[in-house]
Design a protein around this motif. Structure first.
Motif, PDB file in Angstrom:
ATOM      1  N   VAL A 184       0.882  -1.158   0.154  1.00 29.79           N
ATOM      2  CA  VAL A 184      -0.073  -0.067   0.134  1.00 29.79           C
ATOM      3  C   VAL A 184       1.124   1.120   0.065  1.00 29.79           C
ATOM      4  O   VAL A 184       1.955   1.187   0.491  1.00 29.79           O
ATOM      5  N   GLN A 185       0.597   2.426  -0.583  1.00 30.85           N
ATOM      6  CA  GLN A 185       1.142   3.350  -0.623  1.00 30.85           C
ATOM      7  C   GLN A 185       1.150   4.350   0.690  1.00 30.85           C
ATOM      8  O   GLN A 185       0.175   4.165   1.449  1.00 30.85           O
ATOM      9  N   PRO A 186       2.148   4.998   1.216  1.00 30.37           N
ATOM     10  CA  PRO A 186       1.842   5.776   2.234  1.00 30.37           C
ATOM     11  C   PRO A 186       0.608   6.810   2.186  1.00 30.37           C
ATOM     12  O   PRO A 186       0.246   7.123   1.176  1.00 30.37           O
ATOM     13  N   GLY A 187      -0.018   6.704   3.517  1.00 30.23           N
ATOM     14  CA  GLY A 187      -1.319   7.218   3.498  1.00 30.23           C
ATOM     15  C   GLY A 187      -2.670   6.361   3.245  1.00 30.23           C
ATOM     16  O   GLY A 187      -3.707   6.886   3.533  1.00 30.23           O
ATOM     17  N   GLY A 188      -2.165   5.255   2.789  1.00 28.08           N
ATOM     18  CA  GLY A 188      -3.248   4.397   2.579  1.00 28.08           C
ATOM     19  C   GLY A 188      -3.857   3.723   3.659  1.00 28.08           C
ATOM     20  O   GLY A 188      -3.493   3.746   4.702  1.00 28.08           O
ATOM     21  N   SER A 189      -4.854   2.636   3.385  1.00 27.47           N
ATOM     22  CA  SER A 189      -5.196   1.824   4.492  1.00 27.47           C
ATOM     23  C   SER A 189      -5.337   0.473   4.081  1.00 27.47           C
ATOM     24  O   SER A 189      -5.227   0.311   2.952  1.00 27.47           O
ATOM     25  N   LEU A 190      -5.423  -0.559   5.017  1.00 24.85           N
ATOM     26  CA  LEU A 190      -5.465  -1.682   5.119  1.00 24.85           C
ATOM     27  C   LEU A 190      -6.353  -2.415   6.150  1.00 24.85           C
ATOM     28  O   LEU A 190      -6.232  -1.706   7.333  1.00 24.85           O
ATOM     29  N   ARG A 191      -7.001  -3.272   5.934  1.00 27.52           N
ATOM     30  CA  ARG A 191      -7.892  -4.040   6.991  1.00 27.52           C
ATOM     31  C   ARG A 191      -7.367  -5.510   7.197  1.00 27.52           C
ATOM     32  O   ARG A 191      -7.400  -6.232   6.343  1.00 27.52           O
ATOM     33  N   LEU A 192      -6.703  -5.925   8.286  1.00 26.79           N
ATOM     34  CA  LEU A 192      -6.456  -7.050   8.376  1.00 26.79           C
ATOM     35  C   LEU A 192      -7.293  -7.792   9.367  1.00 26.79           C
ATOM     36  O   LEU A 192      -8.070  -7.493  10.090  1.00 26.79           O
ATOM     37  N   SER A 193      -7.561  -9.141   8.917  1.00 22.44           N
ATOM     38  CA  SER A 193      -8.254 -10.214   9.532  1.00 22.44           C
ATOM     39  C   SER A 193      -7.588 -11.252  10.299  1.00 22.44           C
ATOM     40  O   SER A 193      -6.540 -11.681   9.637  1.00 22.44           O
ATOM     41  N   CYS A 194      -8.221 -11.773  11.320  1.00 22.52           N
ATOM     42  CA  CYS A 194      -7.364 -13.172  12.157  1.00 22.52           C
ATOM     43  C   CYS A 194      -8.576 -13.851  12.509  1.00 22.52           C
ATOM     44  O   CYS A 194      -9.500 -13.731  13.129  1.00 22.52           O
ATOM     45  N   ALA A 195      -8.628 -14.779  11.755  1.00 26.25           N
ATOM     46  CA  ALA A 195      -9.790 -16.074  11.844  1.00 26.25           C
ATOM     47  C   ALA A 195      -9.098 -17.091  12.651  1.00 26.25           C
ATOM     48  O   ALA A 195      -8.030 -17.501  12.522  1.00 26.25           O
TER      49      ALA A 195
END
Length: 115
Positions: A12-23
């Motif tokens: 992801v570029q700086p300033g971007g977002s991600l959503r991590l999941s842990c199942a």
């Protein structure tokens, strides 16, 4: 025995977002603490965020105001919403489930923040 599987990492570029999941493969409703850590080669594993069974949440100073941890006991899943990402957030993000009787770790998911 509980297995934890992380997903959602990537580039992801700086300033971007991600959503991590842990199942989790089993119920986490009674897990005392669910947490996200991160690991950079050559550095100590760092606690990023954690949420207790009672709902208390804490964050590392470096991610306060940018990251949000949440816990869905019905889905046996913990999430980490990461906003305003910085290059220094680059790491392998690892999920942890903690009971007083022991704890479990996932394999991790790579997050790379770069332009």
């Amino acid at each position: 025995q509980v297995q934890l599987v992380e997903s959602g990492g990537g580039l992801v570029q700086p300033g971007g977002s991600l959503r991590l999941s842990c199942a989790a493969s089993g119920s986490i409703v009674n897990a005392d603490i669910m947490g996200w850590y991160r690991q950079v080669p050559g550095k100590q594993r760092e606690l990023v965020a954690r949420v207790t069974r009672g709902g208390s949440i804490s964050y590392a100073d470096s991610v306060k105001g940018r990251f949000i941890i949440s816990r869905d006991n019905a889905k046996n899943t913990v999430y980490l919403q990461m906003n305003s990402l910085k290059p220094e957030d680059t790491a392998v993000y690892i999920c942890n489930a903690f009971w007083l009787s022991g704890d479990y770790w996932g394999q991790g998911t790579q997050v790379t923040v770069s332009s």
